[in-house]
Design a protein around this motif. Structure first.
Motif, short mmCIF file in Angstrom:
data_model
loop_
_atom_site.label_atom_id
_atom_site.label_comp_id
_atom_site.label_asym_id
_atom_site.label_seq_id
_atom_site.Cartn_x
_atom_site.Cartn_y
_atom_site.Cartn_z
N GLY A 58 0.16 -0.29 14.07
CA GLY A 58 0.35 -0.20 12.63
C GLY A 58 -0.59 0.79 11.96
N TYR A 59 -1.20 1.67 12.74
CA TYR A 59 -2.18 2.63 12.21
C TYR A 59 -1.54 3.57 11.19
CZ TYR A 59 -5.39 6.58 11.99
OH TYR A 59 -6.23 7.58 11.55
N LEU A 60 -2.27 3.81 10.10
CA LEU A 60 -1.84 4.77 9.08
C LEU A 60 -2.94 5.81 8.91
CD1 LEU A 60 -0.37 2.51 6.27
CD2 LEU A 60 0.88 4.08 7.73
N PRO A 61 -2.59 7.09 8.94
CA PRO A 61 -3.61 8.12 8.66
C PRO A 61 -4.16 7.93 7.25
CG PRO A 61 -1.60 9.10 9.52
CD PRO A 61 -1.30 7.67 9.26
N GLU A 62 -5.36 8.38 7.04
CA GLU A 62 -6.04 8.17 5.76
C GLU A 62 -5.24 8.70 4.58
OE1 GLU A 62 -10.39 9.08 3.80
OE2 GLU A 62 -10.20 9.00 5.97
N ALA A 63 -4.57 9.82 4.76
CA ALA A 63 -3.79 10.42 3.66
C ALA A 63 -2.61 9.55 3.24
CB ALA A 63 -3.30 11.80 4.07
N GLU A 64 -2.16 8.67 4.13
CA GLU A 64 -1.01 7.82 3.82
C GLU A 64 -1.40 6.44 3.31
OE1 GLU A 64 1.83 7.69 6.99
OE2 GLU A 64 1.58 9.82 7.41
N ARG A 65 -2.67 6.16 3.21
CA ARG A 65 -3.13 4.86 2.73
C ARG A 65 -3.28 4.91 1.21
NH1 ARG A 65 -8.17 4.58 6.62
NH2 ARG A 65 -7.10 5.29 8.47
N ILE A 66 -2.37 4.26 0.52
CA ILE A 66 -2.39 4.26 -0.94
C ILE A 66 -2.41 2.80 -1.41
CG2 ILE A 66 -1.15 4.89 -3.03
CD1 ILE A 66 0.10 7.17 -1.41
N ALA A 67 -3.31 2.48 -2.29
CA ALA A 67 -3.38 1.13 -2.84
C ALA A 67 -3.17 1.22 -4.35
CB ALA A 67 -4.72 0.49 -2.53
N VAL A 68 -2.33 0.36 -4.87
CA VAL A 68 -2.06 0.32 -6.30
C VAL A 68 -2.28 -1.11 -6.77
CG1 VAL A 68 -0.32 0.66 -8.09
CG2 VAL A 68 -0.37 2.17 -6.12
N PHE A 69 -3.07 -1.27 -7.81
CA PHE A 69 -3.37 -2.59 -8.37
C PHE A 69 -2.92 -2.60 -9.82
CE2 PHE A 69 -6.43 -1.63 -5.09
CZ PHE A 69 -6.30 -2.73 -4.26
N ASP A 70 -2.26 -3.66 -10.22
CA ASP A 70 -1.78 -3.74 -11.58
C ASP A 70 -2.35 -4.98 -12.26
OD1 ASP A 70 -0.45 -3.13 -13.86
OD2 ASP A 70 1.53 -3.61 -13.13
#
Length: 86
Positions: A58-70
Motif C-alpha cells: 500500500g506504499y504511496l510516494p510522498e508526492a501522492e500523499r494528500i491529507a484534507v481536514f474539514d
C-alpha cells in the motif's frame, strides 16, 4: 551596581546556555501520546505505516500523499459560518 551585575550575568548565561538546550530533539516513542490505544488508533497507525513503508503493497510516494481536514478551520470560508447555514 550589584543588581546590574547579576542581571548582566543572568543574560550572558541565558545567551550561552539557551542554544545548547533549545536544539535538543527529544525522541517521542508514541506519535499520538494523548490517544488511548484502542482499535481506531491501531488502524490509523497501521494505515500510516503501510503507506510510508517502501516495501509495503500500500506504499504511496510522498508526492501522492494528500491529507484534507474539514471543520477544524482548515477549509472554512472567509467567515466562520458553516456552508449549510449560508
Amino acid at each position: 551596581m550589584l543588581p546590574q551585575i547579576r542581571y548582566v550575568t543572568a543574560c550572558l548565561l541565558a545567551i550561552v546556555f539557551f542554544p545548547l538546550f533549545s536544539s535538543v530533539a527529544w525522541a517521542q516513542t508514541d506519535p499520538l501520546p494523548s490517544w488511548t490505544d484502542l482499535p481506531a488508533k491501531q488502524r490509523i497507525m497501521a494505515f500510516v505505516r503501510q503507506t510510508v513503508t517502501p516495501d509495503s503493497p500500500g506504499y504511496l510516494p510522498e508526492a501522492e500523499r494528500i491529507a484534507v481536514f474539514d471543520n477544524d478551520g482548515t477549509l472554512w470560508v472567509e467567515q466562520p459560518v458553516y456552508a449549510q447555514m449560508v
